[in-house]
Design an enzyme around this catalytic site. Structure first.
Site, PDB file in Angstrom:
ATOM      1  N   HIS A  63       0.858  -1.192   0.000  1.00 39.74           N
ATOM      2  CA  HIS A  63       0.000   0.000   0.000  1.00 39.74           C
ATOM      3  C   HIS A  63       0.893   1.240   0.000  1.00 39.74           C
ATOM      4  CE1 HIS A  63      -4.020   1.847   1.590  1.00 39.74           C
ATOM      5  NE2 HIS A  63      -3.306   2.751   0.923  1.00 39.74           N
ATOM      6  N   HIS A  65       1.425   4.940  -2.382  1.00 38.22           N
ATOM      7  CA  HIS A  65       0.991   5.803  -3.491  1.00 38.22           C
ATOM      8  C   HIS A  65       2.171   6.383  -4.261  1.00 38.22           C
ATOM      9  CE1 HIS A  65      -3.215   5.648  -2.282  1.00 38.22           C
ATOM     10  NE2 HIS A  65      -2.776   5.731  -1.037  1.00 38.22           N
ATOM     11  N   GLN A 145      -9.217  11.183   0.342  1.00 38.37           N
ATOM     12  CA  GLN A 145      -9.712  10.860  -1.000  1.00 38.37           C
ATOM     13  C   GLN A 145     -10.751  11.908  -1.419  1.00 38.37           C
ATOM     14  OE1 GLN A 145      -8.978   7.629  -2.635  1.00 38.37           O
ATOM     15  NE2 GLN A 145      -7.690   6.862  -0.997  1.00 38.37           N
ATOM     16  N   HIS A 196     -11.626   2.917   4.323  1.00 34.91           N
ATOM     17  CA  HIS A 196     -12.417   4.117   4.015  1.00 34.91           C
ATOM     18  C   HIS A 196     -13.900   3.749   4.107  1.00 34.91           C
ATOM     19  CE1 HIS A 196      -9.130   6.820   2.876  1.00 34.91           C
ATOM     20  NE2 HIS A 196      -8.520   5.708   2.479  1.00 34.91           N
ATOM     21  N   HIS A 217      -5.208  -0.014   6.430  1.00 38.62           N
ATOM     22  CA  HIS A 217      -4.744   0.890   7.502  1.00 38.62           C
ATOM     23  C   HIS A 217      -5.733   0.992   8.672  1.00 38.62           C
ATOM     24  CE1 HIS A 217      -7.116   3.648   5.050  1.00 38.62           C
ATOM     25  NE2 HIS A 217      -6.140   3.877   4.191  1.00 38.62           N
ATOM     26  N   ASN A 220      -7.606   3.954  10.776  1.00 37.75           N
ATOM     27  CA  ASN A 220      -7.617   5.172   9.964  1.00 37.75           C
ATOM     28  C   ASN A 220      -8.652   5.084   8.850  1.00 37.75           C
ATOM     29  OD1 ASN A 220      -4.260   4.900  10.610  1.00 37.75           O
ATOM     30  ND2 ASN A 220      -5.360   6.737  11.202  1.00 37.75           N
ATOM     31  N   ALA A 221      -9.461   6.141   8.717  1.00 43.92           N
ATOM     32  CA  ALA A 221     -10.514   6.214   7.699  1.00 43.92           C
ATOM     33  C   ALA A 221     -11.515   5.066   7.826  1.00 43.92           C
ATOM     34  CB  ALA A 221      -9.921   6.261   6.293  1.00 43.92           C
ATOM     35  N   ASP A 248       3.868   4.586  11.955  1.00 41.91           N
ATOM     36  CA  ASP A 248       4.720   5.774  12.018  1.00 41.91           C
ATOM     37  C   ASP A 248       4.606   6.498  13.362  1.00 41.91           C
ATOM     38  OD1 ASP A 248       2.162   6.756  11.743  1.00 41.91           O
ATOM     39  OD2 ASP A 248       2.581   8.026  10.002  1.00 41.91           O
ATOM     40  N   ASP A 274       1.771   3.534   3.147  1.00 44.39           N
ATOM     41  CA  ASP A 274       0.773   4.476   2.630  1.00 44.39           C
ATOM     42  C   ASP A 274       1.464   5.779   2.238  1.00 44.39           C
ATOM     43  OD1 ASP A 274      -1.717   5.285   1.802  1.00 44.39           O
ATOM     44  OD2 ASP A 274      -2.452   5.831   3.783  1.00 44.39           O
TER      45      ASP A 274
END
Length: 383
Positions: A63, A65, A145, A196, A217, A220-221, A248, A274
């Site tokens: 994962h 980007h 997003q 998400h 993740h 998160n989201a 992190d 990510d």
């Protein structure tokens, strides 16, 4: 063939010392140092001295980007090459370029570039496929997003890319009667990951029963965990699926690392970065999915403060896990190598040091600083 000597070799369940690792494009053998000196034709073999450092399987980022100033959504093979070469510095030998929720044409362009780039022989981390994050997500948990381009799940959207997509991050509650999930599971080997998502506990558990096998993740989201509304996190903890973690210490408090391991076990946790395009770059103004991102003090955020991916590196993620949990080095390394390889069904050839597997190898020190990265037997980064 090449031999690595003088290192601490990290296997799946132990660390070997006093051994020599021999490889070409595959891992050929692991010998005692004394036996190697006596029997091997060393004049015909290149030798690498690990100098007491760790010899580890290469990391796999499922994962990510972007990095090095470039992003998967730029849709250019040349940009994927830069990402590939950049993340090799952190010990990544294989990765899934990850798309975002943007215009359909931009997603297709990005996927077309990934398909072509997979055939290239970059001097960097190998592209193993694509991770499509969105556009089948929840507007309520969109994170960084772009809501304008969110769509309902539709199997026709991915029909031309089933051969390269390894993972799809989606919101199961947006999938009417789980038709998309069922269709994907019946027609492909794609991993469906809930992320998400504003799904409640019951819907998420049913989605797992139907075909969801991972969570993107975690925390998160997604709908937050609450003792009267356990949500997606509760479904992850209850079920047998795997989950990604951005270690992190910013996306997740480090105290939670050990709690997750205690609840789920070390075989289900997968470390990811990510990372967005600012990985390995300087602080300042950047972009993610067409939105402005400010990178400062190790965080990447939209103007409203929403976390927008990360600038984490995978070797740093492993280091943080070692620092904040009771895992042994070989267990922590597996979270970034064997576990992701298993999820995308590539553990028969990648993810651990074993005779016959691909020679995806890295050498790092006690601080997880990478000196050397090797993919398929070829050096892709050297300090």
């Amino acid at each position: 063939m090449t031999a690595i000597k003088g290192g601490k070799i990290i296997l799946e369940n132990e660390v070997l010392v006093g051994k020599v690792l021999i490889f070409d494009d595959k891992i050929v053998d692991i010998l005692d140092e004394e036996k190697f000196v006596k029997k091997s034709p060393t004049h015909e073999m290149k030798t690498i001295d690990a100098d007491g450092k760790y010899v580890s399987p290469g990391f796999i980022d499922i994962h990510i980007h972007g990095s090095g100033g470039k992003d998967t959504m730029d849709g250019e093979i040349s940009d994927l090459k830069i990402i590939s070469e950049t993340i090799a510095k952190s010990g990544v030998t294989g990765f899934l370029p990850t798309t975002m929720t943007m215009e359909k044409e931009k997603i297709y362009k990005a996927l077309d570039s990934v398909k072509l780039a997979m055939k290239k022989n970059f001097k960097g981390a190998k592209i193993l496929g694509a991770h499509m994050e969105g556009p089948f997500i929840s507007p309520k948990c969109k994170g960084a997003q772009n809501e304008d381009y969110i769509l309902k799940p539709d199997i026709k959207f991915i029909k031309n890319y089933i051969d390269i997509i390894k993972i799809i991050t989606m919101a199961p509650e947006e999938d009417f009667q789980f038709e998309f999930i069922k269709s994907v599971k019946n027609n492909s080997d794609i991993v469906l990951s809930m992320g998400h998502t504003n799904s409640n506990y019951e819907t998420a558990l049913e989605a797992v029963r139907v075909g969801i096998s991972n969570a993107s993740h975690i925390f998160n989201a997604m709908r937050p965990f609450h003792h009267r509304d356990p949500g997606v996190v509760g479904a992850v903890l209850k079920s047998n699926i795997s989950f990604e973690l951005i270690a992190d210490t910013l996306h997740i408090h480090p105290a939670v690392f050990q709690s997750l391991l205690n609840a789920k076990g070390k075989d289900k946790l997968i470390l990811i970065t990510d990372s967005m395009r600012a990985g390995f770059m300087k602080d300042g103004n950047w972009e993610l999915g067409g939105q402005k991102v400010v990178v400062d003090n190790n965080s990447a955020r939209l103007n409203d403060g929403t976390l927008a991916g990360s600038i984490l590196t995978l070797n740093k993620a492993v280091f943080n896990i070692l620092k904040y949990t009771d895992l042994e080095i070989y267990e922590a390394v597996a979270l970034a190598s064997l576990n992701p390889a298993k999820l995308i069904n590539m553990d028969n050839s990648k993810g651990s040091i074993k005779i016959g597997k691909d020679a995806d190898l890295i050498i790092f020190d006690e601080e997880l600083k990478v000196d050397l990265s090797i993919s398929g037997g070829k050096t892709i980064y050297k300090i």
